[in-house]
Design a protein around this motif. Structure first.
Motif, mmCIF file in Angstrom:
data_model
loop_
_atom_site.group_PDB
_atom_site.id
_atom_site.type_symbol
_atom_site.label_atom_id
_atom_site.label_comp_id
_atom_site.label_asym_id
_atom_site.label_seq_id
_atom_site.Cartn_x
_atom_site.Cartn_y
_atom_site.Cartn_z
ATOM 1 N N ARG A 1 11.192 -5.729 2.186
ATOM 2 C CA ARG A 1 11.124 -4.571 3.073
ATOM 3 C C ARG A 1 9.860 -3.792 2.732
ATOM 4 O O ARG A 1 9.424 -3.773 1.572
ATOM 5 N N MET A 2 9.263 -3.163 3.739
ATOM 6 C CA MET A 2 8.001 -2.459 3.546
ATOM 7 C C MET A 2 7.992 -1.161 4.358
ATOM 8 O O MET A 2 8.450 -1.130 5.500
ATOM 9 N N TRP A 3 7.457 -0.102 3.741
ATOM 10 C CA TRP A 3 7.358 1.191 4.417
ATOM 11 C C TRP A 3 5.955 1.767 4.253
ATOM 12 O O TRP A 3 5.338 1.635 3.181
ATOM 13 N N LEU A 4 5.498 2.412 5.292
ATOM 14 C CA LEU A 4 4.191 3.074 5.269
ATOM 15 C C LEU A 4 4.374 4.522 4.831
ATOM 16 O O LEU A 4 5.217 5.241 5.374
ATOM 17 N N LEU A 5 3.583 4.973 3.870
ATOM 18 C CA LEU A 5 3.596 6.365 3.440
ATOM 19 C C LEU A 5 2.540 7.149 4.222
ATOM 20 O O LEU A 5 1.565 6.561 4.723
ATOM 21 N N PRO A 6 2.687 8.464 4.311
ATOM 22 C CA PRO A 6 1.748 9.264 5.109
ATOM 23 C C PRO A 6 0.287 9.128 4.679
ATOM 24 O O PRO A 6 -0.617 9.259 5.508
ATOM 25 N N ASP A 7 0.043 8.861 3.400
ATOM 26 C CA ASP A 7 -1.347 8.776 2.929
ATOM 27 C C ASP A 7 -1.926 7.367 3.036
ATOM 28 O O ASP A 7 -3.017 7.094 2.523
ATOM 29 N N GLY A 8 -1.218 6.434 3.683
ATOM 30 C CA GLY A 8 -1.730 5.080 3.877
ATOM 31 C C GLY A 8 -1.261 4.075 2.843
ATOM 32 O O GLY A 8 -1.467 2.869 3.008
ATOM 33 N N ARG A 9 -0.613 4.566 1.774
ATOM 34 C CA ARG A 9 -0.068 3.631 0.803
ATOM 35 C C ARG A 9 1.171 2.936 1.375
ATOM 36 O O ARG A 9 1.770 3.422 2.336
ATOM 37 N N VAL A 10 1.525 1.817 0.755
ATOM 38 C CA VAL A 10 2.646 1.012 1.257
ATOM 39 C C VAL A 10 3.645 0.787 0.128
ATOM 40 O O VAL A 10 3.263 0.429 -0.994
ATOM 41 N N VAL A 11 4.917 0.994 0.435
ATOM 42 C CA VAL A 11 5.991 0.670 -0.508
ATOM 43 C C VAL A 11 6.506 -0.733 -0.179
ATOM 44 O O VAL A 11 6.926 -0.996 0.949
ATOM 45 N N VAL A 12 6.414 -1.624 -1.149
ATOM 46 C CA VAL A 12 6.932 -2.992 -0.988
ATOM 47 C C VAL A 12 8.163 -3.134 -1.873
ATOM 48 O O VAL A 12 8.101 -2.894 -3.085
ATOM 49 N N VAL A 13 9.277 -3.510 -1.275
ATOM 50 C CA VAL A 13 10.520 -3.727 -2.020
ATOM 51 C C VAL A 13 10.928 -5.184 -1.853
ATOM 52 O O VAL A 13 11.050 -5.683 -0.728
ATOM 53 N N LEU A 14 11.102 -5.873 -2.977
ATOM 54 C CA LEU A 14 11.529 -7.276 -2.972
ATOM 55 C C LEU A 14 12.945 -7.345 -3.524
ATOM 56 O O LEU A 14 13.208 -6.870 -4.638
ATOM 57 N N ASN B 1 19.131 -7.721 -7.232
ATOM 58 C CA ASN B 1 18.087 -7.088 -8.035
ATOM 59 C C ASN B 1 16.898 -6.734 -7.159
ATOM 60 O O ASN B 1 16.507 -7.502 -6.278
ATOM 61 N N THR B 2 16.301 -5.587 -7.414
ATOM 62 C CA THR B 2 15.152 -5.154 -6.612
ATOM 63 C C THR B 2 13.939 -4.926 -7.492
ATOM 64 O O THR B 2 14.055 -4.511 -8.646
ATOM 65 N N ARG B 3 12.786 -5.250 -6.965
ATOM 66 C CA ARG B 3 11.502 -4.930 -7.600
ATOM 67 C C ARG B 3 10.677 -4.209 -6.551
ATOM 68 O O ARG B 3 10.551 -4.682 -5.416
ATOM 69 N N ASP B 4 10.164 -3.046 -6.892
ATOM 70 C CA ASP B 4 9.392 -2.302 -5.896
ATOM 71 C C ASP B 4 8.053 -1.876 -6.470
ATOM 72 O O ASP B 4 7.885 -1.727 -7.688
ATOM 73 N N LYS B 5 7.088 -1.700 -5.588
ATOM 74 C CA LYS B 5 5.739 -1.310 -5.990
ATOM 75 C C LYS B 5 5.085 -0.537 -4.852
ATOM 76 O O LYS B 5 5.273 -0.865 -3.675
ATOM 77 N N ILE B 6 4.354 0.503 -5.214
ATOM 78 C CA ILE B 6 3.571 1.250 -4.230
ATOM 79 C C ILE B 6 2.123 0.764 -4.312
ATOM 80 O O ILE B 6 1.509 0.776 -5.384
ATOM 81 N N ALA C 1 6.512 -6.485 10.955
ATOM 82 C CA ALA C 1 6.260 -7.869 11.364
ATOM 83 C C ALA C 1 5.997 -8.757 10.150
ATOM 84 O O ALA C 1 6.461 -9.912 10.090
ATOM 85 N N THR C 2 5.264 -8.238 9.169
ATOM 86 C CA THR C 2 4.960 -9.014 7.959
ATOM 87 C C THR C 2 6.234 -9.284 7.169
ATOM 88 O O THR C 2 6.468 -10.412 6.701
ATOM 89 N N ALA C 3 7.076 -8.255 7.008
ATOM 90 C CA ALA C 3 8.336 -8.431 6.281
ATOM 91 C C ALA C 3 9.233 -9.432 7.009
ATOM 92 O O ALA C 3 9.857 -10.302 6.373
ATOM 93 N N ASP C 4 9.274 -9.341 8.335
ATOM 94 C CA ASP C 4 10.087 -10.278 9.113
ATOM 95 C C ASP C 4 9.589 -11.714 8.951
ATOM 96 O O ASP C 4 10.379 -12.652 8.814
ATOM 97 N N LEU D 1 0.025 -7.974 0.909
ATOM 98 C CA LEU D 1 1.159 -7.118 0.555
ATOM 99 C C LEU D 1 2.167 -7.775 -0.380
ATOM 100 O O LEU D 1 3.023 -7.098 -0.943
ATOM 101 N N CYS D 2 2.072 -9.092 -0.552
ATOM 102 C CA CYS D 2 3.097 -9.793 -1.334
ATOM 103 C C CYS D 2 2.479 -10.764 -2.332
ATOM 104 O O CYS D 2 3.098 -11.766 -2.690
#
Length: 347
Positions: free
Chosen positions: A142-155, A161-166, A180-183, A222-223
């Motif tokens: 799953r991926m989310w866009l932050l207001p400042d252009g950074r991206v949260v990637v959650v695997l 178990n989850t691993r996440d990174k900004i 679309a990329t996550a899909d 992103l991955c």
């Protein structure tokens, strides 16, 4: 000289008996103590001569003139490689480990129970290191866009178990592109490791660039384990620090403080333990672990890789005083790695 001292079977048996006796008592071992339990009828004078040869070869040392002998690191290494490696787990230990690890339903519970078992059998630390990010199996992204252009990637891995990174990617993404990329990743690569995903994406770019270029490039950005990788994010479960504190090998308080600091930092444990994944032996033994701290010369590391669905994931093991029961520790580490792998594959 060292090899020649062990050419005779008798010498190897005497050295093994000395190591076993010292592990049991913690006291220098005399020729008389060895002669009592030796399978052949040998005089104490003959055994003393063999012990002298083993001392000259660097396997034993004598704390003072009237004392018996004490094993060196070379003796422990010989014992682990030639004697303990042939051992099989006892029925008592097998049943105890099964009871301790049985019934765990989540990856966190499995990890906690395995760490407890490993600490108990070694009188030291039980350590489980989560897989390097490149070895992480992705079930869902799953991926989310932050207001400042950074991206949260959650695997999300099997078992939840989850691993996440900004990330701050090299170009700006829209939320639509991220969805679309996550899909794309979820439809094509669920159950793959990130390492395998990257390899396949690069191959697709090389052979079918026009068809995959936009999506594959986004997925790589992103991955990619190289981008997401962060050693400090590795999860390390450690049990049994109190037992290390009580070990007679660490009467030097400065060395003990240094060792405890290294355990607390954990990244040095990760580096040493994960090295076992690259070795061919099912169970890897390292006598003297100076990579952790100066006090590490009095420690032994016994480790094994674990897997999920036949894919190597991470490593687990014990870190304890060199005077440990190697046969029990080595067979237990191998069995815990087996049960741990089987349990993870079911979650």
């Amino acid at each position: 000289m060292r090899n020649s001292a062990l050419q005779e079977r008798r010498n190897r048996q005497i050295l093994a008996d000395i190591v076993r006796a010292y592990i049991e008592t913690g006291e220098p071992v005399s020729s008389r103590a060895i002669s009592k339990g030796f399978e052949e009828t040998l005089s104490t004078a003959t055994i003393r001569n063999v012990m002298a040869d083993l001392e000259d070869a660097g396997f034993l040392y004598q704390p003072h003139t009237s004392a018996g002998r004490v094993p060196t690191a070379a003796a422990y290494r010989f014992f682990a490689q030639e004697i303990a490696s042939q051992a099989t787990i006892t029925t008592v230990d097998r049943e105890w480990i099964q009871r301790e690890m049985g019934g765990a339903t989540s990856a966190a519970e499995i990890t906690e129970r395995a760490g407890h078992v490993l600490a108990e059998v070694s009188n030291g630390l039980g350590i489980i290191v989560s897989p390097p990010l490149s070895k992480t199996v992705m079930e869902h992204a799953r991926m989310w866009l932050l207001p400042d252009g950074r991206v949260v990637v959650v695997l999300i891995s099997p078992g939840g178990n989850t691993r996440d990174k900004i990330l701050r990617p090299s170009r700006l993404f829209t939320q639509t592109e991220l969805d679309a990329t996550a899909d794309f990743l979820n439809r094509h690569y669920s159950g793959w490791t990130l390492e395998a995903i990257r390899t396949d994406l690069l191959q697709k770019l090389a052979t079918e660039r026009e068809r995959y270029e936009v999506m594959a490039q986004s997925a790589l950005t992103l991955c990619d384990p190289a981008v997401l990788g962060d050693e400090s994010a590795l999860q390390v479960h450690v049990e049994g620090a109190a037992q290390i504190i009580g070990a007679t090998e660490f009467v030097d308080q400065a060395q003990l403080r240094d060792l405890l600091a290294a355990i607390e930092e954990k990244h040095r444990l990760v580096t040493v333990l994960n090295a076992c994944i690259e070795t061919p032996e099912p169970v890897h033994v390292q006598i003297g672990v100076k990579e952790i701290s100066e006090a590490g010369e009095n420690l032994a590391l016994i480790s094994a890789a674990y897997s999920r669905n036949d894919l190597v994931q991470g490593s687990l093991g014990v870190l304890g005083p060199t005077r440990m029961h190697y046969e029990r520790a080595m067979t237990a580490v191998a069995y815990v790695a087996q049960l741990f792998s089987e349990a993870l594959s079911k979650t």
